[in-house]
Design a protein around this motif. Sequence first.
Motif, PDB file in Angstrom:
ATOM      1  N   THR A 114      64.894  59.605 100.302  1.00 29.07           N
ATOM      2  CA  THR A 114      64.471  59.997  98.961  1.00 29.07           C
ATOM      3  C   THR A 114      63.203  59.250  98.560  1.00 29.07           C
ATOM      4  O   THR A 114      62.260  59.841  98.018  1.00 29.07           O
ATOM      5  N   ARG A 115      63.160  57.954  98.830  1.00 32.12           N
ATOM      6  CA  ARG A 115      61.986  57.159  98.479  1.00 32.12           C
ATOM      7  C   ARG A 115      60.752  57.652  99.225  1.00 32.12           C
ATOM      8  O   ARG A 115      59.672  57.786  98.643  1.00 32.12           O
ATOM      9  N   ASP A 116      60.906  57.906 100.495  1.00 31.66           N
ATOM     10  CA  ASP A 116      59.742  58.290 101.300  1.00 31.66           C
ATOM     11  C   ASP A 116      59.162  59.628 100.854  1.00 31.66           C
ATOM     12  O   ASP A 116      57.934  59.800 100.792  1.00 31.66           O
ATOM     13  N   ILE A 117      60.046  60.581 100.532  1.00 30.73           N
ATOM     14  CA  ILE A 117      59.541  61.893 100.099  1.00 30.73           C
ATOM     15  C   ILE A 117      58.919  61.805  98.706  1.00 30.73           C
ATOM     16  O   ILE A 117      57.809  62.282  98.474  1.00 30.73           O
ATOM     17  N   THR A 118      59.629  61.172  97.782  1.00 25.43           N
ATOM     18  CA  THR A 118      59.113  61.126  96.406  1.00 25.43           C
ATOM     19  C   THR A 118      57.878  60.234  96.301  1.00 25.43           C
ATOM     20  O   THR A 118      57.000  60.497  95.473  1.00 25.43           O
ATOM     21  N   ARG A 119      57.793  59.201  97.121  1.00 24.71           N
ATOM     22  CA  ARG A 119      56.604  58.338  97.084  1.00 24.71           C
ATOM     23  C   ARG A 119      55.340  59.136  97.358  1.00 24.71           C
ATOM     24  O   ARG A 119      54.319  58.975  96.675  1.00 24.71           O
ATOM     25  N   GLU A 120      55.397  60.013  98.332  1.00 28.10           N
ATOM     26  CA  GLU A 120      54.210  60.805  98.669  1.00 28.10           C
ATOM     27  C   GLU A 120      53.826  61.740  97.525  1.00 28.10           C
ATOM     28  O   GLU A 120      52.644  61.986  97.286  1.00 28.10           O
ATOM     29  N   PHE A 121      54.820  62.239  96.808  1.00 32.46           N
ATOM     30  CA  PHE A 121      54.504  63.120  95.683  1.00 32.46           C
ATOM     31  C   PHE A 121      53.959  62.336  94.497  1.00 32.46           C
ATOM     32  O   PHE A 121      53.046  62.803  93.805  1.00 32.46           O
ATOM     33  N   VAL A 122      54.499  61.153  94.234  1.00 37.13           N
ATOM     34  CA  VAL A 122      53.941  60.322  93.163  1.00 37.13           C
ATOM     35  C   VAL A 122      52.511  59.936  93.499  1.00 37.13           C
ATOM     36  O   VAL A 122      51.618  59.971  92.639  1.00 37.13           O
ATOM     37  N   LYS A 123      52.247  59.594  94.749  1.00 41.10           N
ATOM     38  CA  LYS A 123      50.871  59.252  95.148  1.00 41.10           C
ATOM     39  C   LYS A 123      49.960  60.462  95.040  1.00 41.10           C
ATOM     40  O   LYS A 123      48.779  60.331  94.663  1.00 41.10           O
ATOM     41  N   LEU A 124      50.484  61.648  95.364  1.00 40.05           N
ATOM     42  CA  LEU A 124      49.684  62.861  95.191  1.00 40.05           C
ATOM     43  C   LEU A 124      49.324  63.043  93.722  1.00 40.05           C
ATOM     44  O   LEU A 124      48.194  63.423  93.395  1.00 40.05           O
ATOM     45  N   ILE A 126      73.546  56.930  87.168  1.00 37.21           N
ATOM     46  CA  ILE A 126      72.787  57.274  88.372  1.00 37.21           C
ATOM     47  C   ILE A 126      71.338  56.913  88.079  1.00 37.21           C
ATOM     48  O   ILE A 126      70.788  57.335  87.061  1.00 37.21           O
ATOM     49  N   ALA A 127      70.717  56.147  88.947  1.00 32.36           N
ATOM     50  CA  ALA A 127      69.357  55.670  88.687  1.00 32.36           C
ATOM     51  C   ALA A 127      68.401  56.838  88.537  1.00 32.36           C
ATOM     52  O   ALA A 127      68.424  57.793  89.319  1.00 32.36           O
ATOM     53  N   SER A 128      67.548  56.769  87.518  1.00 30.00           N
ATOM     54  CA  SER A 128      66.522  57.791  87.340  1.00 30.00           C
ATOM     55  C   SER A 128      65.278  57.482  88.154  1.00 30.00           C
ATOM     56  O   SER A 128      64.491  58.387  88.454  1.00 30.00           O
ATOM     57  N   GLU A 129      65.080  56.215  88.515  1.00 32.75           N
ATOM     58  CA  GLU A 129      63.857  55.800  89.212  1.00 32.75           C
ATOM     59  C   GLU A 129      64.013  56.020  90.721  1.00 32.75           C
ATOM     60  O   GLU A 129      65.028  55.630  91.314  1.00 32.75           O
ATOM     61  N   PRO A 130      63.010  56.583  91.356  1.00 31.68           N
ATOM     62  CA  PRO A 130      63.116  56.854  92.795  1.00 31.68           C
ATOM     63  C   PRO A 130      63.253  55.594  93.637  1.00 31.68           C
ATOM     64  O   PRO A 130      63.804  55.642  94.743  1.00 31.68           O
ATOM     65  N   VAL A 131      62.769  54.465  93.131  1.00 31.43           N
ATOM     66  CA  VAL A 131      62.772  53.226  93.936  1.00 31.43           C
ATOM     67  C   VAL A 131      64.171  52.715  94.203  1.00 31.43           C
ATOM     68  O   VAL A 131      64.369  51.872  95.097  1.00 31.43           O
ATOM     69  N   PHE A 132      65.184  53.179  93.471  1.00 31.73           N
ATOM     70  CA  PHE A 132      66.551  52.692  93.649  1.00 31.73           C
ATOM     71  C   PHE A 132      67.406  53.630  94.493  1.00 31.73           C
ATOM     72  O   PHE A 132      68.623  53.455  94.560  1.00 31.73           O
ATOM     73  N   HIS A 133      66.784  54.605  95.154  1.00 32.69           N
ATOM     74  CA  HIS A 133      67.544  55.537  95.976  1.00 32.69           C
ATOM     75  C   HIS A 133      67.311  55.283  97.468  1.00 32.69           C
ATOM     76  O   HIS A 133      66.586  54.368  97.851  1.00 32.69           O
ATOM     77  N   ASP A 134      67.932  56.100  98.284  1.00 34.27           N
ATOM     78  CA  ASP A 134      67.914  55.887  99.731  1.00 34.27           C
ATOM     79  C   ASP A 134      66.511  56.066 100.289  1.00 34.27           C
ATOM     80  O   ASP A 134      65.613  56.590  99.636  1.00 34.27           O
ATOM     81  N   ARG A 135      66.341  55.618 101.519  1.00 31.91           N
ATOM     82  CA  ARG A 135      65.008  55.598 102.123  1.00 31.91           C
ATOM     83  C   ARG A 135      64.389  56.991 102.199  1.00 31.91           C
ATOM     84  O   ARG A 135      63.200  57.160 101.913  1.00 31.91           O
ATOM     85  N   LEU A 138      68.495  67.973  94.675  1.00 28.15           N
ATOM     86  CA  LEU A 138      68.113  68.313  93.303  1.00 28.15           C
ATOM     87  C   LEU A 138      67.083  67.324  92.775  1.00 28.15           C
ATOM     88  O   LEU A 138      66.069  67.706  92.172  1.00 28.15           O
ATOM     89  N   TYR A 139      67.339  66.044  92.983  1.00 24.48           N
ATOM     90  CA  TYR A 139      66.453  64.997  92.476  1.00 24.48           C
ATOM     91  C   TYR A 139      65.055  65.133  93.079  1.00 24.48           C
ATOM     92  O   TYR A 139      64.039  65.094  92.364  1.00 24.48           O
ATOM     93  N   ILE A 140      64.985  65.324  94.373  1.00 25.16           N
ATOM     94  CA  ILE A 140      63.683  65.466  95.037  1.00 25.16           C
ATOM     95  C   ILE A 140      62.958  66.703  94.524  1.00 25.16           C
ATOM     96  O   ILE A 140      61.759  66.648  94.217  1.00 25.16           O
ATOM     97  N   ARG A 141      63.677  67.807  94.412  1.00 26.33           N
ATOM     98  CA  ARG A 141      63.026  69.044  93.949  1.00 26.33           C
ATOM     99  C   ARG A 141      62.469  68.871  92.541  1.00 26.33           C
ATOM    100  O   ARG A 141      61.380  69.362  92.232  1.00 26.33           O
ATOM    101  N   TRP A 142      63.180  68.179  91.672  1.00 22.45           N
ATOM    102  CA  TRP A 142      62.717  67.997  90.289  1.00 22.45           C
ATOM    103  C   TRP A 142      61.481  67.104  90.255  1.00 22.45           C
ATOM    104  O   TRP A 142      60.519  67.377  89.541  1.00 22.45           O
ATOM    105  N   LEU A 143      61.482  66.045  91.058  1.00 20.73           N
ATOM    106  CA  LEU A 143      60.323  65.147  91.072  1.00 20.73           C
ATOM    107  C   LEU A 143      59.117  65.785  91.751  1.00 20.73           C
ATOM    108  O   LEU A 143      57.968  65.474  91.425  1.00 20.73           O
ATOM    109  N   GLN A 144      59.354  66.694  92.713  1.00 19.68           N
ATOM    110  CA  GLN A 144      58.238  67.437  93.301  1.00 19.68           C
ATOM    111  C   GLN A 144      57.589  68.335  92.264  1.00 19.68           C
ATOM    112  O   GLN A 144      56.351  68.379  92.145  1.00 19.68           O
TER     113      GLN A 144
END
Length: 810
Positions: free
Chosen positions: A549-559, A538-547, A516-522
């Motif tokens: 989650t971080r790896d997928i959301t990082r690419e979307f934030v960079k996009l 539950i942390a709202s920031e992607p940096v405090f989640h598992d690897r 759910l979290y990844i889909r919302w941030l995408q």
Amino acid sequence: MTANPLLRSCALIGLLGAGVFQSALARDYIEHSLDGDVLNLKLSDAQVTLTPLNDSSIEVHYQREGIKQLPSFAIASTEHADVDTNLEETPKELIFELDGLTAVIQKSPFSIQYLRDEEPLIREESGFFATETIRGFRFTLDEDEKLIGGGQRVLGMDRRGKRLPLYNRAHYGYTTESEQMYFSLPAVMSSKKYVLLFDNSAAGHMDLGASREDLLQFEAMAGRTAYIVVAGKTYPKLIENYVDVTGKQPLPPRWALGNFASRFGYRSEQEVRDTVDKFAEEDFPLDAVVLDLYWFGPDIKGHMGNLDWDRNTFPQPQKMMADFKERGINTILVTEPFILTTSKRWDEAVENNALAKDLAGEPKRFDFYFGNTGLVDVFSEDAGDWFWSIYDGLLQQGVGGWWGDLGEPEVHPADTVHKIGMADEVHNGYGHTWAQLLHDKQTARYPERRPFIMMRAGFPGSQRYGMIPWTGDVAREWGGLKPQVELALQMSLLGFGYTHSDLGGFAGGEEFDRELYIRWLQYGVFQPVYRPHAQDHIASEPVFHDRKTRDITREFVKLRYRLLPYNYTLAFENSQSGLPLMRPLFFTDESNPDLIDYKDAYLWGNDFLVAPVTDAGIDEVTVKLPGGVWFDYWSDELYSGSDAEVEVDLETIPVLVRAGAFIPTIDDITTTRDYTSKHLTLDYYAHPTAVESEGYVYEDDGKTVDAFQRDRYTKLQFAAKRDADGIQFHFDREGGGYQGEPAERSISLNIHNWNMANSTIAVGDQPLEILDRERDFQRATQGAWLDKRNNQLRVKFQWSNQPLTLTVSH
């Protein structure tokens, strides 16, 4: 709300038969006069003024002796532009004609019908009505007419057949149904391409064919007895005409389009610093940090209204904000209009006459969740001056923007007395006036600074004060994600182009739901503001989640950051014409009325089609297409027809690109402060159906106020024309330029859907070498390479901002 006897009488009137009501309100024309282009009518029971606001908009103001009137909240300017009008009279009618809208006034019984190019749009039924406890208007509806509007509700896109409460009210933890939310709008947009806006801030209802299917009825317990009709030949033109009346959203600072760190909430300066450091450590771009209520107190309750730093937990706030600013990160503070009696400023607020009154003329006190409180009377000049002095002090300390919370107001007792009226008279204008206070005083004090004002409640026209709304305390579950496109589109179509959601969901949630979290941030990459925010168990920031989650959301934030040229251009377009950043699919195919009901996908600008994934375990999504040919953004797969079956995995959501589109991107950056188009990539999506296409990138320094009007901008313009011999590209530049603009740009042009090995390329009249190997192409500053695996022709060249032609022949 339903307990209010005045609103119960509203509901009863909604059930009255047309014949009974009309006979009670029958009125006749007596005489008329013209005052410039304003038509004044004397009727048997009222005075009516028809004021042209532009060539396609008219304000209609009914006034009757003994009925109190409030000033307009919706209209942007008290001095309307000169409009060419024509008035003709017959024994039975007055015909008041503008270039894009005509009012046909029947003399007896009196009524007004509105036409565009002789096409009937809407007609008063019994028109204006008023009793001792209620006032409003009645109009007839066509049988097949669809109605969008009413503001934030989860009811479906077509609100026809609904009865909508007009009272801004919080709905905590909502999911897939909500009839009443934070931001109601007394306005509708019709499938017949008109907008009907009721310029009334009081509590009431809009009945959109619920009580009688052919009747639209507006009811309010008080307030201004005026409505505005706006027409347009297309939906974009209709919106442009509408924001010309209600005001255009000013271009926000560029950092508003970056990534925000936000939660409820950071409890200390050290926690905020650690969070900002964590974003850098995990290689996530960041532009803003949002501080919720702990910045002014250690607990949720008892401190609201302090409006000053809790120095025990934030010992050096000015240094903290300065340190963040050095890194390109802006600090946003939450503020609320409630001053608790236990806060440090209660006595100060009372002494400065800043609070709304009770019926005895004393500061009104009442209890709500956070404690015993008073409410700042934003309608009062004394209150505004006092409130602003606090904001100004914080701005001088280094605050970058404002988050105005609870501004419905969340609790607003009916016996509260404001400077201009009682609570229920002005309730829906409260957030609007609060935003106006901040915007007008900040821009007067700091005219070279673009304001950032995020609020969750307002009124039609609040966008002209830079208001950035969000969709409130949504549940942190799939049902909370599902309605977000509907909510954003409904608001955007009536001027609020920056409506966005708390990414990841705000309220509740027993444990972290990665999918759910990844889909919302995408999805968030393609919405106006990128701000994950939630209750902090539950942390709202992607940096405090598992690897993962971080790896997928990082690419979307960079996009999100790579797409800044595209996104900032959308923001510019919105500031000029009101065109939303998120747009419904029926914008592309106005001939298909079924697309009006479609809320599972939307256009991001003109060239992206986005369909958020809103269910768990999905590997394929069916997406409606609004005609034309579309490319999958991730794979270049082609789609056409009425529907597309798009395969997805956890790392993608359906994102399609229109054939013929130019999609501009830049290299990775860590903050929008570092934006540059010195290296600009243009992905062009070639297809035989896209014979001619064009696009542009708008740029300025990201902070100059009115940069476009002051000629401190650049437009990079692109065009493509395809014929039997190939494609000819034209590049041009417009504008006076801006500080920091590159003198020359390195352009990477990627031509998708192109596999002709015998192509020749020329820049102007100079041939461009086609290299055999990708490695040689990557090292070269200019040249071309045919990427056969991806079916793309990649071209590099230098552009010195002069007109340039590039030809690809085969």
